[in-house]
Design a protein around this motif. Structure first.
Motif, PDB file in Angstrom:
ATOM      1  N   ARG A 330       1.009  -1.242  -0.110  1.00 37.94           N
ATOM      2  CA  ARG A 330      -0.106  -0.033  -0.281  1.00 37.94           C
ATOM      3  C   ARG A 330       0.896   1.188   0.026  1.00 37.94           C
ATOM      4  N   VAL A 331       1.988   1.166   0.613  1.00 34.54           N
ATOM      5  CA  VAL A 331       2.920   2.657   0.873  1.00 34.54           C
ATOM      6  C   VAL A 331       3.583   2.371  -0.506  1.00 34.54           C
ATOM      7  N   GLN A 332       4.076   1.468  -1.167  1.00 34.33           N
ATOM      8  CA  GLN A 332       4.497   1.415  -2.611  1.00 34.33           C
ATOM      9  C   GLN A 332       3.579   2.181  -3.864  1.00 34.33           C
ATOM     10  N   LYS A 333       2.246   1.705  -3.632  1.00 33.19           N
ATOM     11  CA  LYS A 333       1.285   2.316  -4.283  1.00 33.19           C
ATOM     12  C   LYS A 333       1.265   3.733  -4.210  1.00 33.19           C
ATOM     13  N   GLU A 334       1.037   4.205  -2.955  1.00 31.82           N
ATOM     14  CA  GLU A 334       0.900   5.654  -2.755  1.00 31.82           C
ATOM     15  C   GLU A 334       2.117   6.479  -3.256  1.00 31.82           C
ATOM     16  N   LEU A 335       3.379   5.812  -3.160  1.00 30.27           N
ATOM     17  CA  LEU A 335       4.504   6.346  -3.555  1.00 30.27           C
ATOM     18  C   LEU A 335       4.423   6.395  -5.206  1.00 30.27           C
ATOM     19  N   ASP A 336       4.103   5.309  -5.860  1.00 29.99           N
ATOM     20  CA  ASP A 336       4.136   5.184  -7.143  1.00 29.99           C
ATOM     21  C   ASP A 336       3.080   6.416  -7.607  1.00 29.99           C
ATOM     22  N   ASP A 337       2.028   6.612  -7.140  1.00 30.24           N
ATOM     23  CA  ASP A 337       0.664   7.482  -7.619  1.00 30.24           C
ATOM     24  C   ASP A 337       1.196   8.984  -7.610  1.00 30.24           C
ATOM     25  N   ALA A 338       2.086   8.936  -6.479  1.00 31.12           N
ATOM     26  CA  ALA A 338       2.464  10.632  -6.148  1.00 31.12           C
ATOM     27  C   ALA A 338       3.564  10.951  -7.174  1.00 31.12           C
ATOM     28  N   THR A 339       4.423   9.811  -7.540  1.00 31.39           N
ATOM     29  CA  THR A 339       5.784  10.224  -8.416  1.00 31.39           C
ATOM     30  C   THR A 339       5.651   9.694 -10.053  1.00 31.39           C
ATOM     31  N   SER A 340       4.596   8.818 -10.144  1.00 34.05           N
ATOM     32  CA  SER A 340       4.597   8.349 -11.421  1.00 34.05           C
ATOM     33  C   SER A 340       5.692   7.484 -11.607  1.00 34.05           C
ATOM     34  N   ARG A 341       6.310   7.144 -10.815  1.00 35.56           N
ATOM     35  CA  ARG A 341       7.704   6.295 -11.023  1.00 35.56           C
ATOM     36  C   ARG A 341       8.487   6.772 -11.962  1.00 35.56           C
ATOM     37  N   ASN A 342       8.511   8.081 -12.066  1.00 36.38           N
ATOM     38  CA  ASN A 342       9.589   8.756 -13.225  1.00 36.38           C
ATOM     39  C   ASN A 342      10.411   9.607 -12.110  1.00 36.38           C
ATOM     40  N   ARG A 343      10.569   9.722 -10.947  1.00 35.13           N
ATOM     41  CA  ARG A 343      11.238  10.536  -9.822  1.00 35.13           C
ATOM     42  C   ARG A 343      11.191  10.192  -8.812  1.00 35.13           C
ATOM     43  N   MET A 344      12.144  10.485  -7.775  1.00 34.35           N
ATOM     44  CA  MET A 344      12.207  10.128  -6.404  1.00 34.35           C
ATOM     45  C   MET A 344      11.210  10.692  -5.389  1.00 34.35           C
ATOM     46  N   PRO A 345      10.696  10.119  -4.450  1.00 35.27           N
ATOM     47  CA  PRO A 345       9.707  10.799  -3.752  1.00 35.27           C
ATOM     48  C   PRO A 345      10.306  11.918  -3.169  1.00 35.27           C
ATOM     49  N   ARG A 346       9.804  13.106  -2.820  1.00 36.44           N
ATOM     50  CA  ARG A 346      10.411  14.453  -2.078  1.00 36.44           C
ATOM     51  C   ARG A 346       9.433  14.507  -0.711  1.00 36.44           C
ATOM     52  N   ILE A 347       9.958  15.290   0.018  1.00 40.42           N
ATOM     53  CA  ILE A 347       9.416  15.958   1.238  1.00 40.42           C
ATOM     54  C   ILE A 347       8.109  16.796   0.913  1.00 40.42           C
ATOM     55  N   ALA A 348       8.044  17.366  -0.252  1.00 42.11           N
ATOM     56  CA  ALA A 348       7.209  18.243  -0.881  1.00 42.11           C
ATOM     57  C   ALA A 348       6.017  17.357  -1.155  1.00 42.11           C
ATOM     58  N   ASP A 349       6.003  15.824  -1.271  1.00 44.96           N
ATOM     59  CA  ASP A 349       5.003  15.016  -1.642  1.00 44.96           C
ATOM     60  C   ASP A 349       4.274  14.654  -0.311  1.00 44.96           C
ATOM     61  N   LYS A 350       4.394  14.798   0.838  1.00 47.99           N
ATOM     62  CA  LYS A 350       3.909  14.711   1.984  1.00 47.99           C
ATOM     63  C   LYS A 350       2.200  14.783   2.066  1.00 47.99           C
TER      64      LYS A 350
END
Length: 498
Positions: A330-350
């Motif tokens: 579930r965490v990975q899906k949330e990360l993927d949705d926020a970044t579209s897997r084309n960049r690293m997660p950022r604090i601004a994504d919180k």
């Protein structure tokens, strides 16, 4: 003969009763009035026998006592009077008082390093000056600010490359994660990062780990004046040896760095400290903080606290992701949705990652790494919730109790990130979660630690799926009770994600 034998027995019993009555009266008459309640202890030894013989850990022992004595408990042990606090409101009220914001003497450290004082063990006006100066320098170096995120992200990428070298095979993440976290604080304190396999760097991490492991629950070996006198005991001897090795290494690094100081272009905390001291000296101003002998002690506090706590929290996070693959997915899906897997997660994504934040909060709760927090000392007579707290009393807060209190947390021993989400699925912080402490002496590295946890954790789950190498053996959540509560050594398989 029978009559004389009977008289001897009666005399022996009378003498024994007399001794017991004397000890009870002696204890009662010497006991300050209106102390918090607590169990009766042995003469001289106090409650040490109960604490050492009880099943489980010291923090569990104290937590059980609340059923009989309430949230404020008084015990004696190792020659010191101790008050243990339970309940968030109790701790909050206590540590808002300046009288309860002191620090106890570090008996073994002071024998080994008799000069200088750091952030953790200073009290009064000296602590105020050291803390104010340290926080100003850290902010000036960008710590806790959004600009510092790049430093953490760069180290996170190096860590990801290091983990990739294992090609999905089982490895112990302790060293790799410890290398990354320690390098971040090294960049602040020493102005550089170390290569992971640098022998000097590995030695530094080893002496720090030994110091933490050998310190005992809540650092009690340091707090009692008795243990140094019992240094012939193996566990005390091991701790003394660990402290000596740690400070010898820190003093050497600081000494070498001092000779390389760049006055015109200060690179790090050490340079800024030395420049500020030199300026004060020229002005003829005496500073409680800016004393040469304080520098190694402050550096050791920054490095130690900035390394071990975050590393340990991340190790707990890895364990729980291995044990709860549904949560991990579930965490990975949330990360993927926020970044579209084309960049690293950022604090601004919180704002787009509420579940990820909830998972990190639950890890910090269930893996409480400082169960007894950092001890305080009562600097002058005061009162707390109607009880007298005499000057010199050691005051400890049982954070483990607060994080596992069933009246606050439903099913506290269950890993449930949802407890940090509201009805709309948005992240909601809870005041009763206090991994960085409460009150005037809250951890000065809180903002840095939160940044590190978020960036390193999200990078890990962006790059890898963490799996238990041995599916036949469930993940163990047994811990090691040193200065921090840490997982037992374990291995993980980090499977690269597409």
């Amino acid at each position: 003969m029978d009559m004389f034998a009977t008289i001897d027995v009666l005399n022996s019993r009378t003498l024994l009763i007399g001794i017991v009555v004397f000890l009870v009266l002696f204890r009662f008459l010497r006991r300050p009035r209106n102390l918090p309640p607590g169990p009766w202890g042995w003469p001289i030894l106090g409650n040490l026998p109960q604490m050492m013989s009880s099943e489980g850990t010291m923090f569990e022992f104290f937590s059980k006592l609340t059923k009989w004595y309430g949230n404020i408990i008084h015990v004696k042990g190792g020659g010191i009077s101790i008050v243990v606090l339970h309940g968030h409101n109790t701790v909050k009220e206590a540590f808002s008082q300046h009288q309860l914001s002191g620090r106890p003497e570090l008996h073994i450290t002071y024998k080994i390093c008799p000069h200088g004082i750091g952030i953790l063990d200073s009290s009064g006006e000296q602590w105020v000056e050291i803390r104010r100066f340290s926080m100003t320098v850290l902010r000036g170096l960008g710590v806790g600010k959004s600009s510092f995120e790049q430093t953490i992200s760069t180290e996170a990428e190096i860590l990801m490359e290091e983990i990739k070298k294992h090609n999905g095979k089982a490895f112990d993440p302790k060293h790799a994660v410890g290398n990354a976290v320690s390098n971040i604080i090294c960049s602040v304190v020493f102005g550089k990062r170390f290569q992971y396999h640098d022998p000097e760097f590995q030695r530094l991490l080893k002496v720090l780990s030994d110091n933490v492991v050998q310190g005992g629950s809540g650092g009690m070996i340091e707090m009692s004046p008795v243990f140094y006198k019992l240094r012939m005991l193996p566990f005390v001897r091991r701790y003394i040896h660990a402290v000596e090795n740690f400070y010898n290494h820190i003093y050497r690094l600081v000494g070498e760095h001092t000779h390389e100081k760049d006055t015109d272009n200060p690179r790090d905390f050490i340079d800024i400290f030395l420049n500020a001291k030199e300026k004060k000296d020229k002005q003829g101003i005496e500073s409680l903080a800016l004393q040469s002998e304080n520098l190694p002690r402050i550096v050791s506090d920054l490095f130690g606290a900035g390394s071990e706590t975050t590393t340990t929290t991340l190790r707990w996070a890895i364990l729980y992701m291995m044990a709860y693959p549904v949560v991990q997915t579930r965490v990975q899906k949330e990360l993927d949705d926020a970044t579209s897997r084309n960049r690293m997660p950022r604090i601004a994504d919180k704002p787009e990652l509420p579940y990820t934040e909830a998972v990190l909060s639950e890890v910090q709760r269930i893996g409480t790494i400082l169960p007894m927090s950092v001890p305080h000392m009562c600097s002058e007579d005061t009162t707390l919730m109607g009880y007298n707290i005499p000057k010199g009393t050691l005051v400890m807060s049982n954070l483990w109790h607060n994080h596992f209190d069933p009246s606050v947390w439903a099913e506290p021993k269950s890993f449930r990130p949802e407890r940090f989400l509201d009805k709309e699925g948005q992240f909601q912080s809870r005041e009763v979660l206090t991994p960085f402490g409460v009150g005037r002496r809250i951890c000065i590295g809180e903002h840095l630690a939160r940044q590190e946890l978020f960036v390193l954790f999200t990078h890990l789950l962006h790059h890898f799926t963490l799996k238990n190498p041995n599916k036949a053996t469930p993940v163990s959540f047994e811990g090691n009770d040193g200065i921090v509560w840490s997982p037992q050594d374990f291995t993980v398989c980090a499977i690269a994600r597409n």
